[in-house]
Design a protein around this motif. Structure first.
Motif, PDB file in Angstrom:
ATOM      1  N   SER A  11      35.875  -6.730  -1.377  1.00 25.05           N
ATOM      2  CA  SER A  11      34.583  -6.670  -2.059  1.00 25.05           C
ATOM      3  C   SER A  11      34.076  -8.045  -2.478  1.00 25.05           C
ATOM      4  CB  SER A  11      34.670  -5.757  -3.291  1.00 25.05           C
ATOM      5  OG  SER A  11      35.602  -6.268  -4.222  1.00 25.05           O
ATOM      6  N   LYS A  16      36.344 -10.711   1.101  1.00 25.74           N
ATOM      7  CA  LYS A  16      34.987 -10.618   1.646  1.00 25.74           C
ATOM      8  C   LYS A  16      34.757 -11.691   2.695  1.00 25.74           C
ATOM      9  CE  LYS A  16      30.088 -10.577   0.425  1.00 25.74           C
ATOM     10  NZ  LYS A  16      29.086 -10.475  -0.658  1.00 25.74           N
ATOM     11  N   THR A  32      38.422  -2.289   2.127  1.00 30.29           N
ATOM     12  CA  THR A  32      38.760  -1.494   0.950  1.00 30.29           C
ATOM     13  C   THR A  32      38.557  -2.298  -0.327  1.00 30.29           C
ATOM     14  OG1 THR A  32      41.106  -2.103   0.634  1.00 30.29           O
ATOM     15  CG2 THR A  32      40.603  -0.474   2.364  1.00 30.29           C
ATOM     16  N   SER A  33      38.433  -1.562  -1.417  1.00 31.21           N
ATOM     17  CA  SER A  33      38.379  -2.167  -2.746  1.00 31.21           C
ATOM     18  C   SER A  33      38.913  -1.154  -3.740  1.00 31.21           C
ATOM     19  CB  SER A  33      36.934  -2.549  -3.107  1.00 31.21           C
ATOM     20  OG  SER A  33      36.871  -3.040  -4.444  1.00 31.21           O
ATOM     21  N   ARG A  37      32.618  -0.605  -6.072  1.00 36.61           N
ATOM     22  CA  ARG A  37      31.844   0.125  -5.058  1.00 36.61           C
ATOM     23  C   ARG A  37      30.607  -0.661  -4.598  1.00 36.61           C
ATOM     24  NH1 ARG A  37      31.788   5.415  -3.753  1.00 36.61           N
ATOM     25  NH2 ARG A  37      32.986   5.949  -5.620  1.00 36.61           N
ATOM     26  N   LEU A  40      31.505  -3.732  -2.565  1.00 37.39           N
ATOM     27  CA  LEU A  40      32.041  -3.331  -1.261  1.00 37.39           C
ATOM     28  C   LEU A  40      30.906  -2.929  -0.331  1.00 37.39           C
ATOM     29  CD1 LEU A  40      34.840  -2.979   0.108  1.00 37.39           C
ATOM     30  CD2 LEU A  40      34.674  -0.543  -0.437  1.00 37.39           C
ATOM     31  N   THR A  43      29.216  -5.977   1.005  1.00 43.78           N
ATOM     32  CA  THR A  43      29.973  -6.533   2.127  1.00 43.78           C
ATOM     33  C   THR A  43      29.701  -5.749   3.401  1.00 43.78           C
ATOM     34  OG1 THR A  43      31.741  -7.230   0.608  1.00 43.78           O
ATOM     35  CG2 THR A  43      32.270  -7.197   2.952  1.00 43.78           C
ATOM     36  N   ARG A  44      29.702  -4.433   3.281  1.00 48.27           N
ATOM     37  CA  ARG A  44      29.431  -3.589   4.450  1.00 48.27           C
ATOM     38  C   ARG A  44      28.053  -3.884   5.038  1.00 48.27           C
ATOM     39  NH1 ARG A  44      26.606   0.879   5.492  1.00 48.27           N
ATOM     40  NH2 ARG A  44      26.020   1.095   3.298  1.00 48.27           N
ATOM     41  N   THR A  56      34.163   1.843   5.002  1.00 46.11           N
ATOM     42  CA  THR A  56      34.603   1.443   3.665  1.00 46.11           C
ATOM     43  C   THR A  56      35.474   2.520   3.027  1.00 46.11           C
ATOM     44  OG1 THR A  56      32.658   2.363   2.557  1.00 46.11           O
ATOM     45  CG2 THR A  56      32.514   0.075   3.309  1.00 46.11           C
ATOM     46  N   LEU A  58      37.147   3.261  -1.027  1.00 46.99           N
ATOM     47  CA  LEU A  58      37.340   2.863  -2.421  1.00 46.99           C
ATOM     48  C   LEU A  58      38.605   3.526  -2.951  1.00 46.99           C
ATOM     49  CD1 LEU A  58      35.525   1.149  -4.426  1.00 46.99           C
ATOM     50  CD2 LEU A  58      34.909   3.340  -5.444  1.00 46.99           C
TER      51      LEU A  58
END
Length: 242
Positions: A11, A16, A32-33, A37, A40, A43-44, A56, A58
């Motif tokens: 994230s 990242k 993942t993080s 949320r 993340l 980043t996506r 992703t 969580l």
């Protein structure tokens, strides 16, 4: 087919930057993080803007329940992991005698157990395909130890031994396992340092500065794209510090 890299703790910071570096190199991503949320998702979105796919998840990668759930999702989606980057990590700064059992377990679970679980679950496909790369994000403190960071140092020392041992176990299956032992990197993990403390540390570093998350990411990508004969190595990235 495009390869897919799984990066834990993606994230922010090193995770990242690593995910974005792989996307730039043409990899699809699984990131993942623990609980960030929104970051993340940011980043996506950046990965998708590069034209790459991104899945992703969580959750705590130190929990087998969560890791099992993640890999069930990946199996359902038909996603096969070619590269695993065990980046998820936390620090704890303080005297050992003041540390609680809960704090100790949290550091070890996040920094070491997560690497065990994610590696365990990516290996069946890698072994079947006789191909795969695992890169663990470690620290110079894993070799030298750091005062007031006993749990963190112990977890990274364990990660170094985990790297060397797993590399020997998987070499006959043509799977490479290496680690990058980072020095002081300019990330949130080191935000507890005051300006004066940071300056004192940087005065000790031959390069005269902290490293950047993007430099670590570049190193991870170089290790993944290196010859298959490179395995079982703890590669120090510290500006000549340790």
């Amino acid at each position: 087919m495009k390869k897919t890299a799984l990066v834990s703790g993606a994230s922010r910071g090193i995770g990242k930057s690593t995910a974005l570096a792989f996307a730039s190199a043409g990899y699809n991503l699984v990131i993942t993080s623990l609980n960030s949320r929104d970051m993340l998702e940011d980043t996506r979105c950046e990965i998708q803007k590069m034209g790459m796919e991104c899945h992703t998840y969580l959750g705590d990668m130190g929990s087998e329940e969560n890791v099992t759930a993640l890999f069930e999702e990946l199996k359902y989606a038909g996603i096969n992991i070619n590269v695993l980057v065990n980046n998820a990590g936390i620090s704890h700064f303080g005297l050992l005698q003041d540390m609680t059992m809960e704090e100790w377990n949290r550091v070890l679970s996040t920094n070491l157990t997560s690497a065990f679980l994610l590696s365990k679950y990516v290996l069946p496909d890698m072994i079947r395909n006789k191909k795969g790369k695992i890169v663990n994000i470690s620290s110079v403190w894993g070799a030298s130890g750091a005062s007031y960071e006993v749990a963190y140092s112990a977890s990274k020392g364990g990660l170094n031994s985990f790297t060397r041992s797993l590399a020997k176990e998987l070499a006959p299956s043509n799977i490479q396992v290496n680690a990058i032992a980072c020095g002081i990197i300019d990330t949130d993990m080191n935000r507890h340092l005051s300006t004066e403390e940071r300056r004192e540390i940087e005065d000790e570093i031959p390069a005269g500065r902290s490293g950047s998350a993007s430099e670590v990411a570049d190193m991870v990508l170089k290790v993944v794209e290196s010859p298959e004969y490179l395995t079982g190595q703890i590669i120090t990235l510290s500006g000549g510090w340790y």
